[in-house]
Motif scaffolding. Structure first.
Motif, short mmCIF file in Angstrom:
data_model
loop_
_atom_site.label_atom_id
_atom_site.label_comp_id
_atom_site.label_asym_id
_atom_site.label_seq_id
_atom_site.Cartn_x
_atom_site.Cartn_y
_atom_site.Cartn_z
N GLY A 1 0.85 -1.19 -0.07
CA GLY A 1 -0.07 0.00 0.02
C GLY A 1 0.62 1.36 -0.11
N ARG A 2 2.14 1.21 -0.12
CA ARG A 2 2.95 2.36 -0.02
C ARG A 2 3.24 2.68 -1.47
N ASP A 3 3.52 4.11 -1.76
CA ASP A 3 3.97 4.61 -3.10
C ASP A 3 5.52 4.33 -3.10
N GLU A 4 6.00 3.79 -4.14
CA GLU A 4 7.44 3.49 -4.08
C GLU A 4 8.03 3.96 -5.54
N VAL A 5 9.30 4.50 -5.71
CA VAL A 5 10.03 4.84 -6.53
C VAL A 5 10.55 3.81 -7.57
N ILE A 6 10.29 3.93 -8.81
CA ILE A 6 10.85 2.98 -9.91
C ILE A 6 12.32 3.27 -10.04
N VAL A 7 13.23 2.35 -9.91
CA VAL A 7 14.59 2.49 -10.44
C VAL A 7 14.91 1.58 -11.43
N GLY A 8 15.58 2.22 -12.45
CA GLY A 8 16.02 1.41 -13.38
C GLY A 8 16.91 0.26 -13.49
N ASN A 9 17.71 0.20 -12.44
CA ASN A 9 18.51 -0.85 -12.07
C ASN A 9 18.80 -1.32 -10.84
N ILE A 10 17.55 -1.69 -10.23
CA ILE A 10 17.16 -1.89 -8.79
C ILE A 10 18.62 -3.17 -8.32
N ALA A 11 18.70 -4.04 -9.18
CA ALA A 11 19.40 -5.09 -8.87
C ALA A 11 21.00 -4.93 -8.68
N HIS A 12 21.19 -3.59 -9.14
CA HIS A 12 22.65 -3.02 -8.68
C HIS A 12 22.67 -1.75 -7.96
N THR A 13 21.67 -1.46 -7.08
CA THR A 13 21.49 -0.34 -6.48
C THR A 13 21.38 -0.53 -5.15
N ALA A 14 22.21 0.35 -4.10
CA ALA A 14 22.12 0.31 -2.92
C ALA A 14 21.16 1.38 -2.29
N LEU A 15 20.47 1.07 -1.26
CA LEU A 15 19.69 2.05 -0.93
C LEU A 15 20.48 2.62 0.34
N LEU A 16 20.58 3.99 0.44
CA LEU A 16 21.44 4.80 1.18
C LEU A 16 20.42 5.68 2.16
N ILE A 17 20.08 5.27 3.50
CA ILE A 17 19.38 6.03 4.11
C ILE A 17 20.41 6.87 5.33
N GLY A 18 20.17 8.37 5.27
CA GLY A 18 21.30 9.31 5.97
C GLY A 18 20.64 10.63 6.10
N ASP A 19 21.75 11.42 6.52
CA ASP A 19 21.60 12.79 6.80
C ASP A 19 22.28 13.72 5.98
N SER A 20 23.01 14.76 6.32
CA SER A 20 23.54 15.65 5.66
C SER A 20 25.07 15.12 5.32
N GLN A 21 25.35 14.14 5.92
CA GLN A 21 26.67 13.61 5.55
C GLN A 21 26.61 12.78 4.36
N SER A 22 25.44 12.27 4.04
CA SER A 22 25.05 11.54 3.00
C SER A 22 24.53 12.20 1.72
N GLU A 23 23.85 13.48 1.88
CA GLU A 23 22.97 13.82 0.99
C GLU A 23 23.71 14.38 -0.19
N PRO A 24 24.84 15.03 -0.05
CA PRO A 24 25.55 15.54 -1.31
C PRO A 24 25.72 14.42 -2.34
N GLN A 25 25.76 14.99 -3.60
CA GLN A 25 25.90 13.84 -4.59
C GLN A 25 27.24 13.09 -4.51
N ALA A 26 28.21 13.87 -4.13
CA ALA A 26 29.52 13.51 -4.08
C ALA A 26 29.82 13.07 -2.52
N SER A 27 29.00 12.76 -1.44
CA SER A 27 29.24 12.54 -0.27
C SER A 27 30.22 11.33 -0.05
N TRP A 28 30.91 11.25 1.05
CA TRP A 28 31.68 10.05 1.43
C TRP A 28 30.97 8.67 1.41
#
Length: 282
Positions: free
Chosen positions: A85-112
């Motif tokens: 029952g949840r809205d979820e996002v279609i990802v083109g290559n889910i089998a090679h995708t890591a889900l990252l949950i985080g804050d401003s340490q992770s948010e920038p596209q070039a974050s560590w």
């Protein structure tokens, strides 16, 4: 030119499968994880994978007249998963995708954290927001588990091979108690395990200087999160003293965030740790 029906499904800019893939339903800033979308279809989809839980949302009533095949939706489309029952996002290559949950340490596209995952072969789908944490919210987006449950950001549809949870700095800053942090971290991990039963999970603690160098509370939260991770039997990377241990204080752009050189250095260090834990993309 996109058809109007397809445009209505898009959360924002189409999310391309790339090293620094954005996520979580961003309307104008994909990396932010916040935003709203037009109503997603309540559609019939393939049967959920074995063991997929419905704990993250109650079941919906499918409308056969509005059946949509999620495999035909573009990357970035918002899809109502009938299994939970949840809205979820279609990802083109889910089998090679890591889900990252985080804050401003992770948010920038070039974050560590993103650099570490990219170095292990993953595309990255980010969920979270600067200023948030296991207990902390930033005023517009709730803490990690509340944001997930109420739809401030959206998980990816399908089954990513790895989920990495990072944070704790804002909880330390906002004065969250050990009990609050532990309880919410436990709720988040339990929910993620239920939603993605086949994924590997790992946690990264709270980046800091260490207790002996003025980072007492951040070091305490880092250690606390390590205990929570151990209770759930998932790998944990402690980073509570990395700034001083590896001489990276000169690469801070403020009191807690890294400059570009710092992100590169920390990304390499974290990538080595995750690889040693057997978390590289296989």
């Amino acid at each position: 030119m996109l058809q109007a029906s397809t445009r209505a499904l898009l959360i924002g800019p189409v999310i391309a499968a790339s090293v620094f893939l954005a996520g979580c339903g961003a309307a104008t800033e994909p990396a932010s994880g916040a935003g709203t979308a037009t109503a997603a279809p309540r559609a019939v989809a393939p049967v959920a994978a074995p063991g997929e839980a419905v704990a993250a949302g109650s079941a919906v009533v499918s409308d056969l007249r509005a059946a949509v095949d999620p495999a035909r939706l573009p990357a970035g489309a918002l899809y109502r998963n009938p299994a939970n029952g949840r809205d979820e996002v279609i990802v083109g290559n889910i089998a090679h995708t890591a889900l990252l949950i985080g804050d401003s340490q992770s948010e920038p596209q070039a974050s560590w954290p993103r650099r570490a995952l990219a170095g292990l072969g993953y595309d990255v789908f980010f969920c979270g927001k600067g200023g948030s944490g296991f207990v902390a919210s930033n005023g517009t987006t709730g803490n990690y588990v509340d944001a997930l449950q109420r739809g401030d950001w959206h998980l990816p549809y399908g089954f990513p091979p790895l989920v990495l949870i990072e944070g704790g700095g804002n909880d330390a800053k906002q004065g969250a108690s050990n009990e609050q942090i532990s309880a919410n971290a436990d709720r988040l991990i339990t929910t993620i395990k239920q939603r993605y039963p086949g994924a590997k999970l790992a946690m990264v603690g709270t980046l800091g200087k260490g207790a002996e160098h003025g980072g007492v509370r951040r070091a305490e939260v880092d250690a606390l999160l390590g205990t929570v991770a151990a209770d759930h039997g998932i790998p944990f990377v402690s980073v509570g003293d990395w700034l001083t241990r590896y001489g990276l204080e000169s690469q801070l752009k403020d009191s807690v965030h890294m400059n570009g050189e710092g992100h590169r250095a920390l990304g390499a260090l974290l990538g080595d740790r995750l690889a040693a834990l057997g978390l590289a993309l296989s």
